[in-house]
Design a protein around this motif. Structure first.
Motif, PDB file in Angstrom:
ATOM      1  N   ALA A 115     -14.022   1.658  -4.028  1.00 23.77           N
ATOM      2  CA  ALA A 115     -13.081   1.191  -3.015  1.00 23.77           C
ATOM      3  C   ALA A 115     -13.810   0.553  -1.836  1.00 23.77           C
TER       4      ALA A 115
ATOM      5  N   ASP B  59       0.834  -1.206   0.000  1.00 22.58           N
ATOM      6  CA  ASP B  59       0.000   0.000   0.000  1.00 22.58           C
ATOM      7  C   ASP B  59       0.865   1.251   0.000  1.00 22.58           C
TER       8      ASP B  59
ATOM      9  N   ARG C  59     -14.928   6.536  -7.559  1.00 27.64           N
ATOM     10  CA  ARG C  59     -13.729   5.878  -7.036  1.00 27.64           C
ATOM     11  C   ARG C  59     -13.906   5.485  -5.577  1.00 27.64           C
TER      12      ARG C  59
ATOM     13  N   TYR D 225      -6.871   2.197  -9.766  1.00 29.96           N
ATOM     14  CA  TYR D 225      -7.539   1.354  -8.765  1.00 29.96           C
ATOM     15  C   TYR D 225      -8.020   0.043  -9.386  1.00 29.96           C
TER      16      TYR D 225
ATOM     17  N   ARG E 225     -15.292  -2.790  -2.853  1.00 33.76           N
ATOM     18  CA  ARG E 225     -14.272  -3.837  -2.926  1.00 33.76           C
ATOM     19  C   ARG E 225     -14.024  -4.467  -1.565  1.00 33.76           C
ATOM     20  N   GLN E 226     -14.317  -3.718  -0.503  1.00 30.24           N
ATOM     21  CA  GLN E 226     -14.169  -4.258   0.850  1.00 30.24           C
ATOM     22  C   GLN E 226     -15.436  -4.988   1.307  1.00 30.24           C
TER      23      GLN E 226
ATOM     24  N   TYR F 110      -8.585   4.323  -1.113  1.00 30.25           N
ATOM     25  CA  TYR F 110      -8.505   2.888  -0.847  1.00 30.25           C
ATOM     26  C   TYR F 110      -8.278   2.628   0.637  1.00 30.25           C
TER      27      TYR F 110
ATOM     28  N   LYS G  27      -8.159  -2.559  -6.570  1.00 33.02           N
ATOM     29  CA  LYS G  27      -8.723  -1.815  -5.452  1.00 33.02           C
ATOM     30  C   LYS G  27     -10.204  -1.501  -5.650  1.00 33.02           C
ATOM     31  N   THR G  28     -10.710  -1.766  -6.851  1.00 42.61           N
ATOM     32  CA  THR G  28     -12.142  -1.688  -7.123  1.00 42.61           C
ATOM     33  C   THR G  28     -12.534  -2.893  -7.978  1.00 42.61           C
TER      34      THR G  28
END
Length: 273
Positions: free
Chosen positions: A204, A2, A200, A253, A207-208, A171, A258-259
């Motif tokens: 992000a 990261d 964006r 990303y 994605r989590q 992110y 990250k996405t």
């Protein structure tokens, strides 16, 4: 990893941002005119001058910002009471605040006003502020520290607020906040940030595995007024800088996982790693 991404993204943007590119092109033109490639230098200088004129007169940045701002529609109807509200950093000028010893907001300060309004409308909602320092050379002061002081001045009870102060980009906002809050799958959370930044940011968080409802604020474009010709180099260059930063960020990303999508939308299904 990261940290490598953070530093690389900052260094790359220093080179490819619109203002930087114009400077590099001017420098290259000058150097070429001093060499045996004088003709090439003159042609490059002509191209740079024409590009500058186009940017000065045409709102190219506005055209690129508009689809970003339209991606997540504004919330016009009264909301069911949310379980929580997340405010992304980006509203505070760290250097000016530290230098002048008072809180300075950026042009995205409307995010804070929207957050204050939501906090008052939904007194039972959990509040979260996420933001550290996105400046590689200035990591001492964090946005969360300034937010704590400003919220107190605005009458927001800091006992209601979870402050996340380690994130350096969107992110990390999503990654760190998800781990800190541990939201339940059936909870309804709002994500407050600038409209052009929502694709964006939502990507992000998605994605989590965290599906939030977008709450766009801080619009930079006007519906029905996308075409205008006026000489405003600094304003147009600023809009272009913001737009390209987001589009490049979306691509970066997606390429780094990250996405889940190149251009996230409200219909996306959120899955964690």
């Amino acid at each position: 990893m990261d940290t490598l991404f953070f530093w690389t993204s900052k260094l790359v943007w220093l080179v490819i941002s619109p203002g930087s590119l114009l400077v590099w092109l001017l420098l290259a033109s000058w150097l070429l005119t001093l060499s045996r490639w004088k003709t090439a230098g003159q042609r490059l200088l002509t191209l740079t001058a024409l590009s500058t004129l186009v940017i000065a007169y045409l709102p190219i940045g506005t055209w690129l910002l508009y689809p970003l701002e339209q991606r997540f529609p504004p919330i016009r109807q009264p909301l069911a009471a949310p379980d929580g509200i997340v405010l992304l950093g980006g509203s505070f000028s760290l250097l000016a605040s530290e230098n002048r010893q008072q809180i300075h907001l950026t042009s995205s300060g409307e995010r804070v006003l929207a957050f204050q309004d939501l906090a008052q409308r939904y007194p039972q909602a959990q509040l979260v502020f996420t933001g550290g320092s996105g400046n590689p050379a200035f990591q001492e002061l964090r946005e969360a520290d300034l937010a704590r002081d400003l919220f107190r001045q605005l009458g927001i009870d800091n006992e209601r607020v979870v402050f996340e102060r380690e994130s350096r980009n969107s992110y990390e906002n999503a990654l760190n906040t998800r781990a800190l809050v541990e939201p339940e799958p059936d909870q309804n959370w709002l994500l407050v940030t600038s409209a052009f930044h929502l694709p964006r940011a939502m990507g992000a968080f998605c994605r989590q595995g965290w599906k939030l409802q977008a709450y766009p604020v801080d619009y930079r474009t006007l519906e029905g007024r996308l075409f205008s010709i006026d000489f405003s180099l600094l304003n147009h260059l600023g809009q272009l800088d913001s737009a390209l930063h987001e589009w490049v960020g979306l691509l970066a990303y997606r390429l780094t996982g990250k996405t889940n999508r190149l251009f996230p939308s409200p219909e996306d299904t959120c899955t964690a790693d």
